[in-house]
Design an enzyme around this catalytic site. Structure first.
Site, PDB file in Angstrom:
ATOM      1  N   GLN A 213     -56.718 -29.665-141.581  1.00  0.00           N
ATOM      2  CA  GLN A 213     -57.284 -30.283-142.660  1.00  0.00           C
ATOM      3  C   GLN A 213     -58.403 -29.639-143.271  1.00  0.00           C
ATOM      4  OE1 GLN A 213     -56.551 -33.266-143.976  1.00  0.00           O
ATOM      5  NE2 GLN A 213     -55.338 -34.201-142.309  1.00  0.00           N
TER       6      GLN A 213
ATOM      7  N   CYS B 284     -59.529 -25.929-159.700  1.00  0.00           N
ATOM      8  CA  CYS B 284     -60.020 -27.172-159.484  1.00  0.00           C
ATOM      9  C   CYS B 284     -60.436 -27.964-160.927  1.00  0.00           C
ATOM     10  CB  CYS B 284     -61.446 -27.457-158.806  1.00  0.00           C
ATOM     11  SG  CYS B 284     -62.862 -26.786-159.365  1.00  0.00           S
TER      12      CYS B 284
ATOM     13  N   CYS C 239     -52.045 -38.308-147.896  1.00  0.00           N
ATOM     14  CA  CYS C 239     -52.573 -37.455-148.747  1.00  0.00           C
ATOM     15  C   CYS C 239     -51.762 -37.785-150.083  1.00  0.00           C
ATOM     16  CB  CYS C 239     -52.692 -36.186-148.522  1.00  0.00           C
ATOM     17  SG  CYS C 239     -51.064 -35.405-148.003  1.00  0.00           S
TER      18      CYS C 239
ATOM     19  N   CYS D 122     -59.838 -21.403-164.898  1.00  0.00           N
ATOM     20  CA  CYS D 122     -59.270 -21.564-163.540  1.00  0.00           C
ATOM     21  C   CYS D 122     -58.573 -22.585-163.150  1.00  0.00           C
ATOM     22  CB  CYS D 122     -60.688 -21.256-162.471  1.00  0.00           C
ATOM     23  SG  CYS D 122     -60.035 -21.392-160.734  1.00  0.00           S
TER      24      CYS D 122
ATOM     25  N   CYS E 215     -69.946 -23.010-162.639  1.00  0.00           N
ATOM     26  CA  CYS E 215     -69.027 -22.232-162.102  1.00  0.00           C
ATOM     27  C   CYS E 215     -68.857 -21.031-162.947  1.00  0.00           C
ATOM     28  CB  CYS E 215     -67.803 -22.844-161.586  1.00  0.00           C
ATOM     29  SG  CYS E 215     -66.256 -21.813-161.268  1.00  0.00           S
TER      30      CYS E 215
HETATM   31  N1  SAH Z   1     -51.940 -34.818-138.645  1.00  0.00           N
HETATM   32  C1  SAH Z   1     -52.215 -33.509-139.069  1.00  0.00           C
HETATM   33  C2  SAH Z   1     -51.262 -32.815-139.868  1.00  0.00           C
HETATM   34  C3  SAH Z   1     -51.023 -33.555-141.018  1.00  0.00           C
HETATM   35  S1  SAH Z   1     -50.329 -32.548-142.345  1.00  0.00           S
HETATM   36  C4  SAH Z   1     -53.604 -33.127-139.192  1.00  0.00           C
HETATM   37  O1  SAH Z   1     -54.427 -34.230-139.442  1.00  0.00           O
HETATM   38  O2  SAH Z   1     -54.001 -32.141-139.288  1.00  0.00           O
HETATM   39  C5  SAH Z   1     -48.618 -33.179-142.219  1.00  0.00           C
HETATM   40  C6  SAH Z   1     -47.891 -32.502-141.142  1.00  0.00           C
HETATM   41  O3  SAH Z   1     -46.638 -32.714-140.966  1.00  0.00           O
HETATM   42  C7  SAH Z   1     -47.732 -30.823-141.090  1.00  0.00           C
HETATM   43  O4  SAH Z   1     -48.247 -30.214-139.894  1.00  0.00           O
HETATM   44  C8  SAH Z   1     -46.373 -30.674-141.595  1.00  0.00           C
HETATM   45  O5  SAH Z   1     -46.030 -29.177-140.828  1.00  0.00           O
HETATM   46  C9  SAH Z   1     -45.795 -31.791-140.674  1.00  0.00           C
HETATM   47  N2  SAH Z   1     -44.278 -31.936-141.250  1.00  0.00           N
HETATM   48  C10 SAH Z   1     -43.597 -31.814-142.415  1.00  0.00           C
HETATM   49  N3  SAH Z   1     -42.492 -32.424-142.503  1.00  0.00           N
HETATM   50  C11 SAH Z   1     -42.493 -32.896-141.179  1.00  0.00           C
HETATM   51  C12 SAH Z   1     -41.139 -33.344-140.631  1.00  0.00           C
HETATM   52  N4  SAH Z   1     -39.922 -33.674-141.284  1.00  0.00           N
HETATM   53  N5  SAH Z   1     -41.254 -33.802-139.256  1.00  0.00           N
HETATM   54  C13 SAH Z   1     -42.338 -33.488-138.502  1.00  0.00           C
HETATM   55  N6  SAH Z   1     -43.569 -32.862-139.082  1.00  0.00           N
HETATM   56  C14 SAH Z   1     -43.279 -32.530-140.390  1.00  0.00           C
END
Ligand code: SAH
Length: 398
Positions: free
Chosen positions: A210, A12, A335, A9, A3
């Site tokens: 994701q 990552c 995560c 940078c 890279c």
């Molecule tokens: N399960 C989904 C999203 C996971 S990311 C997937 O796999 O794509 C976490 C999500 O939680 C995000 O969309 C974010 O907007 C939402 N979020 C954050 N705080 C929250 C809360 N207090 N209540 C409900 N959703 C929330």
């Protein structure tokens, strides 16, 4: 992989590292953090850990000669390093960012200068579908003012005909969040369409999705495997985003209900349920904790709760609501393994025992690891069934 900018940078850890060593290190970290709760399965790594990201974020600046540049902040600074060929991003994203920069230069659009509060372009977020065929471009500006936007879109779509839509996101604030809360369609469709696990999804510019489509499939398959669905259970999908996990579960569940805070994402989830003919799935907009407490008051109790909160994790009240409902299984997709470890203690105190844990490398060459944990209600631990008064009207699905 080489890279050109990895020495300074901040995007990552550097793709020159040995991926195998890097995975082994993540495995050790997960065992150190989570091994005291349950066995930690070997991390699911990628066969080809490059060009995996379906989302790219670039920041604009002007170099010393006043020329517009775009790239990533140098580690720990606000200095933009031009990035032309990031090997973590899908190639179409690199090509789209290059086209955005050329079009912006040709239209003489200035970068926003944080210190002076002047200028126009702050960031450019590009997302693409899993096949890398279509892209959605979101330009972040400090206000709704965007002179020459029509010419810019014309030039961009000439250079990058795979762009399906151009959206403006207005973010006047100097926070670490890239996107603002207001979105305006400048050209084309304000959303992206993608296929995942045989389902079709639509996502708006501000919705969570994701970032590693090849690993998302394995992440969701693990979550569904842990959920052990037999076609009859009621499943709650908390923090559901655009409904991807809940809708993947729907064909094997009796009923699915999902909750999401972001209004655009919650609307996407409801539209995705309709588009995939998932008549047994309903989605709600709201805070997951408040909604779970309301579900616990109203019943009926679910058999499976799936939660996938942001890195800051869930709340102790959410865990108490789960205890009140007493599902047989909880599938925790995380995560943020550090905050997960704290929540596992909360769940253990609420009668939920971690049974197994599967790390998935969603973010090669970064310090982040995704983990799925299965928790089961301890035998003999009955649902708490504390009766609390309901707050009023039943929440309405979208
Ligand atoms: N399960 C989904 C999203 C996971 S990311 C997937 O796999 O794509 C976490 C999500 O939680 C995000 O969309 C974010 O907007 C939402 N979020 C954050 N705080 C929250 C809360 N207090 N209540 C409900 N959703 C929330």
């Amino acid at each position: 992989m080489k890279c050109a900018v990895s020495h300074n940078c901040g995007g990552c850890l550097g793709p020159h590292l040995s991926y195998r060593d890097h995975l082994a290190q993540k495995q050790r970290e997960m065992e150190a953090l989570l091994g005291r709760f349950c066995p930690v399965a070997p991390i699911l790594g990628m066969e080809d850990p490059y060009h995996y990201r379906n989302k790219s974020i670039a920041t604009f600046a002007q170099d010393r000669s006043g020329k517009l540049v775009s790239g990533i902040y140098a580690q720990g600074t606000h200095r933009v390093i031009p990035v032309e060929d990031c090997c973590l991003q899908m190639e179409v994203l690199n090509r789209t960012q290059a086209a955005v920069l050329s079009a912006a230069r040709r239209c003489r659009l200035p970068a926003y200068q944080e210190d002076r509060g002047q200028g126009l372009l702050r960031h450019c977020v590009v997302r693409c579908d899993s096949q890398g065929q279509k892209a959605l471009v979101t330009l972040v500006t400090p206000s709704s003012y965007f002179p020459g936007s029509r010419n810019f879109c014309k030039e961009l779509t000439r250079l990058a005909p795979w762009v399906a839509g151009v959206v403006q996101s207005i973010n006047p604030r100097a926070t670490s969040a890239v996107l603002g809360k207001t979105f305006k369609t400048l050209w084309g469709k304000p959303f992206l369409e993608d296929t995942l696990l045989g389902l079709r999804f639509t996502l708006s510019s501000g919705s969570f999705y994701q970032v590693n489509p090849r690993q998302t499939r394995r992440l969701y398959e693990t979550a569904l495997d842990f959920a052990a669905l037999d076609g009859t259970q009621t499943v709650l999908d908390a923090y559901c985003g655009i409904g991807t996990i809940g809708l993947s579960a729907a064909p094997r569940a009796g009923e699915v209900s999902g909750v999401e805070l972001n209004p655009a994402a919650a609307r996407d989830a409801a539209a995705n349920a309709r588009r995939n003919g998932a008549e047994n799935a309903r989605f709600y907009q709201g805070d997951a904790t408040a909604w779970m407490e309301e579900q616990a008051r109203r019943g009926p109790s679910p058999q499976v709760v799936i939660l996938d909160p942001p890195r800051a994790s869930t709340t102790s009240r959410f865990i108490s609501a789960v205890q009140d409902m007493g599902p047989d299984r909880v599938v925790y997709v995380s995560c943020g393994p550090q905050t997960l470890a704290r929540d596992l203690e909360g769940f253990a105190a609420a009668g939920y025992r971690p049974v197994k844990c599967q790390p998935v490398d969603m973010f090669p060459f970064t310090p982040h690891t995704e983990v799925v944990v299965l928790l089961e209600r301890e035998k003999g631990s009955a649902p708490a069934r504390r009766r609390r008064p309901s707050s009023g009207q039943a929440p309405a699905p979208l």
